[in-house]
Design a protein around this motif. Structure first.
Motif, PDB file in Angstrom:
ATOM      1  N   TYR A 259       0.834  -1.208   0.000  1.00 46.43           N
ATOM      2  CA  TYR A 259       0.000   0.000   0.000  1.00 46.43           C
ATOM      3  C   TYR A 259       0.869   1.259   0.000  1.00 46.43           C
ATOM      4  O   TYR A 259       0.612   2.211  -0.743  1.00 46.43           O
ATOM      5  CB  TYR A 259      -0.918   0.006   1.224  1.00 46.43           C
ATOM      6  CG  TYR A 259      -2.321  -0.499   0.973  1.00 46.43           C
ATOM      7  CD1 TYR A 259      -2.548  -1.778   0.487  1.00 46.43           C
ATOM      8  CD2 TYR A 259      -3.429   0.301   1.242  1.00 46.43           C
ATOM      9  CE1 TYR A 259      -3.832  -2.248   0.275  1.00 46.43           C
ATOM     10  CE2 TYR A 259      -4.715  -0.160   1.041  1.00 46.43           C
ATOM     11  CZ  TYR A 259      -4.917  -1.428   0.560  1.00 46.43           C
ATOM     12  OH  TYR A 259      -6.196  -1.877   0.347  1.00 46.43           O
ATOM     13  N   ASP A 263       1.135   3.952  -3.120  1.00 46.46           N
ATOM     14  CA  ASP A 263       0.819   5.365  -2.919  1.00 46.46           C
ATOM     15  C   ASP A 263       1.955   6.257  -3.443  1.00 46.46           C
ATOM     16  O   ASP A 263       1.705   7.285  -4.088  1.00 46.46           O
ATOM     17  CB  ASP A 263       0.582   5.625  -1.429  1.00 46.46           C
ATOM     18  CG  ASP A 263       0.273   7.089  -1.140  1.00 46.46           C
ATOM     19  OD1 ASP A 263      -0.790   7.568  -1.595  1.00 46.46           O
ATOM     20  OD2 ASP A 263       1.100   7.739  -0.479  1.00 46.46           O
ATOM     21  N   LYS A 268      -3.500   3.683  -6.898  1.00 48.52           N
ATOM     22  CA  LYS A 268      -4.428   3.536  -5.773  1.00 48.52           C
ATOM     23  C   LYS A 268      -5.076   2.151  -5.818  1.00 48.52           C
ATOM     24  O   LYS A 268      -5.690   1.778  -6.819  1.00 48.52           O
ATOM     25  CB  LYS A 268      -5.515   4.601  -5.820  1.00 48.52           C
ATOM     26  CG  LYS A 268      -6.444   4.582  -4.605  1.00 48.52           C
ATOM     27  CD  LYS A 268      -7.421   5.734  -4.656  1.00 48.52           C
ATOM     28  CE  LYS A 268      -8.374   5.718  -3.463  1.00 48.52           C
ATOM     29  NZ  LYS A 268      -7.666   5.887  -2.190  1.00 48.52           N
ATOM     30  N   ARG A 284      -6.370  -3.508   9.144  1.00 47.76           N
ATOM     31  CA  ARG A 284      -7.623  -2.840   9.508  1.00 47.76           C
ATOM     32  C   ARG A 284      -7.543  -1.328   9.343  1.00 47.76           C
ATOM     33  O   ARG A 284      -8.564  -0.653   9.245  1.00 47.76           O
ATOM     34  CB  ARG A 284      -7.986  -3.177  10.959  1.00 47.76           C
ATOM     35  CG  ARG A 284      -8.256  -4.655  11.202  1.00 47.76           C
ATOM     36  CD  ARG A 284      -8.398  -4.943  12.675  1.00 47.76           C
ATOM     37  NE  ARG A 284      -8.443  -6.386  12.928  1.00 47.76           N
ATOM     38  CZ  ARG A 284      -8.313  -6.943  14.132  1.00 47.76           C
ATOM     39  NH1 ARG A 284      -8.140  -6.152  15.184  1.00 47.76           N
ATOM     40  NH2 ARG A 284      -8.354  -8.242  14.281  1.00 47.76           N
ATOM     41  N   SER A 287      -6.401   2.169   3.923  1.00 48.22           N
ATOM     42  CA  SER A 287      -7.439   2.823   3.128  1.00 48.22           C
ATOM     43  C   SER A 287      -6.989   2.835   1.669  1.00 48.22           C
ATOM     44  O   SER A 287      -5.873   3.293   1.363  1.00 48.22           O
ATOM     45  CB  SER A 287      -7.678   4.250   3.622  1.00 48.22           C
ATOM     46  OG  SER A 287      -8.665   4.891   2.840  1.00 48.22           O
ATOM     47  N   PRO A 288      -7.836   2.315   0.772  1.00 50.72           N
ATOM     48  CA  PRO A 288      -9.164   1.734   0.988  1.00 50.72           C
ATOM     49  C   PRO A 288      -9.077   0.403   1.744  1.00 50.72           C
ATOM     50  O   PRO A 288      -8.025  -0.219   1.794  1.00 50.72           O
ATOM     51  CB  PRO A 288      -9.687   1.532  -0.437  1.00 50.72           C
ATOM     52  CG  PRO A 288      -8.461   1.321  -1.253  1.00 50.72           C
ATOM     53  CD  PRO A 288      -7.422   2.228  -0.660  1.00 50.72           C
ATOM     54  N   ARG A 289     -10.205  -0.002   2.307  1.00 48.55           N
ATOM     55  CA  ARG A 289     -10.242  -1.231   3.085  1.00 48.55           C
ATOM     56  C   ARG A 289      -9.829  -2.416   2.225  1.00 48.55           C
ATOM     57  O   ARG A 289     -10.249  -2.579   1.085  1.00 48.55           O
ATOM     58  CB  ARG A 289     -11.649  -1.475   3.640  1.00 48.55           C
ATOM     59  CG  ARG A 289     -12.037  -0.534   4.775  1.00 48.55           C
ATOM     60  CD  ARG A 289     -13.401  -0.879   5.361  1.00 48.55           C
ATOM     61  NE  ARG A 289     -14.461  -0.793   4.359  1.00 48.55           N
ATOM     62  CZ  ARG A 289     -15.125  -1.830   3.867  1.00 48.55           C
ATOM     63  NH1 ARG A 289     -14.822  -3.071   4.254  1.00 48.55           N
ATOM     64  NH2 ARG A 289     -16.087  -1.654   2.980  1.00 48.55           N
ATOM     65  N   GLY A 335     -13.633  -5.924   0.943  1.00 45.86           N
ATOM     66  CA  GLY A 335     -13.260  -4.542   1.183  1.00 45.86           C
ATOM     67  C   GLY A 335     -13.418  -3.734  -0.101  1.00 45.86           C
ATOM     68  O   GLY A 335     -14.239  -4.079  -0.956  1.00 45.86           O
ATOM     69  N   GLU A 336     -12.596  -2.738  -0.243  1.00 46.96           N
ATOM     70  CA  GLU A 336     -12.696  -1.852  -1.402  1.00 46.96           C
ATOM     71  C   GLU A 336     -11.480  -1.946  -2.321  1.00 46.96           C
ATOM     72  O   GLU A 336     -11.407  -1.263  -3.343  1.00 46.96           O
ATOM     73  CB  GLU A 336     -12.832  -0.404  -0.918  1.00 46.96           C
ATOM     74  CG  GLU A 336     -14.066  -0.187  -0.045  1.00 46.96           C
ATOM     75  CD  GLU A 336     -13.871   0.961   0.937  1.00 46.96           C
ATOM     76  OE1 GLU A 336     -12.722   1.459   1.050  1.00 46.96           O
ATOM     77  OE2 GLU A 336     -14.840   1.354   1.592  1.00 46.96           O
ATOM     78  N   SER A 337     -10.533  -2.832  -1.978  1.00 46.15           N
ATOM     79  CA  SER A 337      -9.280  -2.880  -2.731  1.00 46.15           C
ATOM     80  C   SER A 337      -9.319  -3.800  -3.938  1.00 46.15           C
ATOM     81  O   SER A 337      -8.473  -3.710  -4.816  1.00 46.15           O
ATOM     82  CB  SER A 337      -8.131  -3.308  -1.812  1.00 46.15           C
ATOM     83  OG  SER A 337      -8.311  -4.650  -1.390  1.00 46.15           O
TER      84      SER A 337
END
Length: 338
Positions: A259, A263, A268, A284, A287-289, A335-337
């Motif tokens: 991650y 970045d 992303k 946990r 971001s994103p989850r 999640g969102e990944s």
């Protein structure tokens, strides 16, 4: 015998009865056992464990062998600490103790294990970081030392094992990513000759083939299983002439580094590249989850300990239902990944 004699004189009962009560023998009635244990606590009696071990031919110790070093464990290993908690939960029932056998990444694990066995350090062994071909299995079997492996190997001496269900993780990850439209899927191969890498990549290839896809060698990223390794993979993805649109990580410690690296190179997760990994306490806060796989490490430790004890004559009768060989399930947490 000074300590136990003092106990016997204090209670006005024989040394033999006191000894049998302290060792949990069934021929001592509960009232006597209660009196002995209470008096032992009041008088601060501590058994001579080394003498007891020599008499019984046992150490009361279970060894958990793992490899250490910054290129393997990074800044720490929460995975094993949680597994240890489950293992010791079981061992404590029998007044056994868990000792971590820490093999440095600079030492050959086969030589390290031989040294520990020569010292008679433990009554049973839990092996981790199992390799594709693992001579430790045959060595322990020859010396008739009870052991269980956290992981599999092509070396097989009919020992019990529990392994994470990496095949199931591969299947679910590939199906999810292909359904989302991904055709170039990457995979991070963890450190060295660990069998889990072979198991995972083989099942990824099979799952992709069912959709007419292949796993390109360019999309297999070999790195150390730690934060720095994940960071390096992000750089490699950015530098690739044909980068994957999705990546799967089997080691939980890689995720935070990946991650951070993504970045820094302007990618992303979940938008520019799909990421599926393993859940951990650190994940946990990402971001994103993270879309990742989770499991109960404490329950895994309990199962490892019960399975090992079921192979040891002194405890086998207490664990008739212990698992012998099992793929430990992992649940997908969306999640969102990816």
């Amino acid at each position: 015998m000074k300590g136990i004699r003092r106990l016997a004189e204090h209670l006005d009962i024989s040394i033999g009865t006191v000894s049998r009560a302290l060792n949990g023998k069934p021929d001592v009635n509960e009232e006597t056992r209660r009196r002995v244990l209470e008096a032992a606590e009041q008088l601060g009696y501590v058994a001579n464990q080394s003498g007891r071990a020599l008499r019984k031919g046992a150490t009361g110790v279970i060894g958990f062998m793992m490899q250490t070093g910054p290129e393997i464990t990074g800044q720490g290993d929460i995975f094993f600490m949680s597994v240890f908690d489950g293992v010791q939960t079981v061992l404590a029932r029998h007044k056994l103790d868990l000792v971590a056998l820490l093999c440095s990444s600079e030492e050959d694990p086969d030589d390290y294990l031989k040294r520990m066995v020569a010292r008679g350090f433990a009554d049973g062994i839990i092996l981790s970081a199992t390799r594709r071909h693992d001579a430790r299995f045959e060595f322990l079997a020859r010396h008739k030392i009870p052991f269980i492996t956290l992981g599999r190997s092509l070396t097989d001496v009919d020992q019990p094992w529990i392994d994470l269900d990496f095949e199931g993780m591969a299947e679910m990850s590939v199906e999810r990513l292909v359904k989302a439209g991904h055709r170039k899927i990457g995979f991070v191969w963890p450190h060295g000759d660990l069998n889990l890498g072979y198991v995972f990549v083989e099942r990824c290839r099979e799952a992709l083939a069912r959709h007419g896809l292949t796993l390109s060698e360019e999309h297999i990223f070999r790195t150390n299983p730690n934060e720095a390794g994940g960071y390096a993979v992000a750089r490699s993805i950015k530098a690739s002439s044909d980068p994957p649109t999705a990546i799967i990580l089997v080691n939980e410690t890689l995720v935070a580094g990946l991650y951070r690296g993504l970045d820094e190179v302007g990618l992303k997760p979940g938008r520019d590249i799909a990421v599926i990994g393993r859940q951990s306490p650190q994940a946990r806060f990402l971001s994103p989850r993270l879309t990742g796989f989770d499991l109960s490490l404490r329950e895994l430790g309990i199962a490892l300990a019960e399975s090992l004890l079921s192979t040891m004559p002194a405890y086998a009768g207490l664990y008739p239902q212990a698992v012998r060989r099992k793929l430990w399930p992992m649940a997908l947490v969306e999640g969102e990944s990816g």
